[in-house]
Every structure is written in structure tokens, then in C-alpha cells.
Write a protein that holds these residues in place. Structure first.
Motif, short mmCIF file in Angstrom:
data_model
loop_
_atom_site.label_atom_id
_atom_site.label_comp_id
_atom_site.label_asym_id
_atom_site.label_seq_id
_atom_site.Cartn_x
_atom_site.Cartn_y
_atom_site.Cartn_z
N VAL A 73 0.87 -1.17 0.00
CA VAL A 73 0.00 0.00 0.00
C VAL A 73 0.90 1.22 0.00
N VAL A 74 0.74 2.07 -1.01
CA VAL A 74 1.59 3.25 -1.18
C VAL A 74 0.70 4.48 -1.06
N THR A 75 1.07 5.35 -0.12
CA THR A 75 0.23 6.51 0.19
C THR A 75 1.10 7.71 0.54
N LEU A 76 0.46 8.84 0.68
CA LEU A 76 1.17 10.04 1.12
C LEU A 76 1.74 9.83 2.51
N THR A 128 -0.12 -7.69 -4.19
CA THR A 128 -1.16 -6.82 -4.75
C THR A 128 -0.80 -5.38 -4.43
N VAL A 129 -0.88 -4.51 -5.42
CA VAL A 129 -0.47 -3.12 -5.28
C VAL A 129 -1.70 -2.22 -5.10
N VAL A 130 -1.65 -1.39 -4.05
CA VAL A 130 -2.70 -0.41 -3.79
C VAL A 130 -2.05 0.96 -3.74
N LEU A 131 -2.55 1.87 -4.58
CA LEU A 131 -2.04 3.25 -4.61
C LEU A 131 -3.10 4.20 -4.12
N ASP A 132 -2.67 5.19 -3.36
CA ASP A 132 -3.52 6.26 -2.86
C ASP A 132 -3.89 7.18 -4.02
N LYS A 133 -5.17 7.34 -4.26
CA LYS A 133 -5.64 8.18 -5.36
C LYS A 133 -5.09 9.61 -5.27
N ALA A 153 12.76 10.71 -8.15
CA ALA A 153 11.54 11.49 -8.36
C ALA A 153 11.01 11.13 -9.74
N VAL A 154 9.75 10.67 -9.78
CA VAL A 154 9.13 10.25 -11.05
C VAL A 154 7.75 10.86 -11.16
N SER A 155 7.27 10.95 -12.38
CA SER A 155 5.90 11.42 -12.58
C SER A 155 4.93 10.29 -12.23
N PRO A 156 3.69 10.63 -11.89
CA PRO A 156 2.69 9.57 -11.66
C PRO A 156 2.53 8.67 -12.89
N GLY A 157 2.59 9.26 -14.08
CA GLY A 157 2.47 8.47 -15.30
C GLY A 157 3.61 7.47 -15.45
N SER A 158 4.83 7.88 -15.09
CA SER A 158 5.97 6.96 -15.16
C SER A 158 5.83 5.84 -14.15
N LEU A 159 5.34 6.16 -12.94
CA LEU A 159 5.11 5.12 -11.93
C LEU A 159 4.13 4.09 -12.46
N ILE A 172 -6.35 1.58 -7.35
CA ILE A 172 -6.22 2.99 -6.96
C ILE A 172 -7.42 3.32 -6.10
N LEU A 173 -7.15 3.56 -4.81
CA LEU A 173 -8.23 3.77 -3.83
C LEU A 173 -8.11 5.13 -3.19
N ASP A 174 -9.27 5.67 -2.80
CA ASP A 174 -9.30 6.91 -2.01
C ASP A 174 -9.04 6.52 -0.57
N LEU A 175 -7.80 6.70 -0.13
CA LEU A 175 -7.42 6.30 1.22
C LEU A 175 -7.62 7.41 2.24
N ALA A 176 -8.13 8.55 1.81
CA ALA A 176 -8.29 9.69 2.72
C ALA A 176 -9.23 9.37 3.88
N GLY A 177 -10.20 8.51 3.69
CA GLY A 177 -11.17 8.23 4.74
C GLY A 177 -10.81 7.05 5.62
N LEU A 178 -9.63 6.48 5.45
CA LEU A 178 -9.26 5.29 6.23
C LEU A 178 -8.37 5.65 7.42
N ASN A 179 -8.88 6.43 8.31
CA ASN A 179 -8.10 6.78 9.49
C ASN A 179 -8.97 6.79 10.73
#
Length: 179
Positions: A73-76, A128-133, A153-159, A172-179
């Protein structure tokens, strides 16, 4: 194969090196800026030593469930994550952090060097890869390239192109509400 062995993105036994990863990125034509620094093991280390490095700074959670399924899980970096809520969002999984041995087995890195680029070492595509929207709105994004003494440092498109080239279609999930 023992718990600490893996097959790398280069198809050979053992984890890939940062140079092999960077050569792979070059071969794909994916641009990046490379920054060398003292080893960083935590988000706090990164904040203290990053200087003027701009863009989205991220944290990477290597997780497993009771059945042995693995997630990255990759997030801010400042995003609080509640593992129970995340598990519910991932279909009811009961999540815990993967051990250092499991991390080496699947991603070929040590704690502190985890990033989406470590998926280069997941030859059997078991993670399984999960990215923070929201993370994907930052440009560039900063990650360790298999070693915690450098950052790329890479662009989101390159990632996304890197992940898709390896055969991953990240959730790609909205992880903002998981706290």
C-alpha cells in the motif's frame, strides 16, 4: 527457495540492484531524477534530511493477511491508515505488517527501502499493489529505488507505466477516509 531468497526483475536469483532497476527504467524511457543521501529508515528521517526535494513524499506499507496474501500500500507520508478500515476496503482482509524476512522474500529489500519500485523483485507477481488516489495528483513522486540511500523522483504516469510494464494493474483507492 528459502524465506530470504527471491527471483529478481532481471530473472536471476537474488534481489536486483538499484543500478539494474535504473537501467530498466532507462530502457523503458521513463524519466527520473536521482538524489543520493544518507540512509533513511523512517518518514521522520526523510522529513529531516530531504532538504528542497519537491513533490509528493510517500510511505509504503508492506502488509499480509492471515492467509498469506501480500499487499503493498503506497500513500502520502502523512496519511494515517487504520489497518482494520483498510482491510475492510480490501474485501475484509485482516491485515498486519509483513516481517523483514517476508519483505526480503517478496520484494528483495530491507525495512526502510520499501517502495513500489521493489515490485521489480516480485518475479511471481504475488504482491497486490494499492495506490492512494490523492498521491497520484502530486508530480513528481519520490521513492527509494531498492536502496534507502537514494531517492528517485518520477511522474505519476511513469510510476503507472513501470507497474504496468511489470504486469501489475494497481488498485487505486481513495485512502483519505481510512483513518
Amino acid at each position: 527457495m528459502s524465506e530470504s531468497e527471491s527471483v529478481s526483475g532481471n530473472g536471476q536469483s537474488g534481489p536486483s540492484t538499484p543500478d539494474e532497476l535504473l537501467a530498466h527504467l532507462d530502457g523503458l524511457g521513463l524519466g527520473y531524477d536521482l538524489h543520493r543521501h544518507p540512509p533513511l529508515f523512517t518518514v521522520e528521517d526523510s522529513k529531516a534530511l530531504r532538504g528542497e526535494l519537491t513533490g509528493g513524499h510517500c510511505k509504503n506499507l508492506f502488509l499480509r493477511d492471515r492467509k498469506g496474501k501480500m499487499w503493498l500500500v503506497v500513500t502520502l507520508e502523512d496519511r494515517p491508515i487504520d489497518l482494520k478500515q483498510l482491510g475492510a476496503a480490501l474485501g475484509g482482509a485482516r491485515l498486519s505488517f509483513g516481517s523483514p524476512d517476508r519483505l526480503m522474500k517478496y520484494l528483495g529489500v530491507i525495512p526502510g527501502a520499501v517502495s513500489p519500485f521493489a515490485l521489480f523483485n516480485d518475479a511471481e507477481r504475488q504482491v497486490t499493489v494499492v495506490l492512494d488516489k490523492e498521491m497520484l495528483t502530486f508530480d513528481p513522486l519520490n521513492y527509494h529505488p531498492l536502496s534507502n540511500d537514494m531517492t528517485i523522483a518520477v511522474s505519476p504516469g511513469s510510476l503507472l507505466a513501470f507497474l504496468r510494464n511489470l504486469g501489475y494493474e494497481p488498485d487505486i483507492l481513495d485512502l483519505a477516509g481510512l483513518n
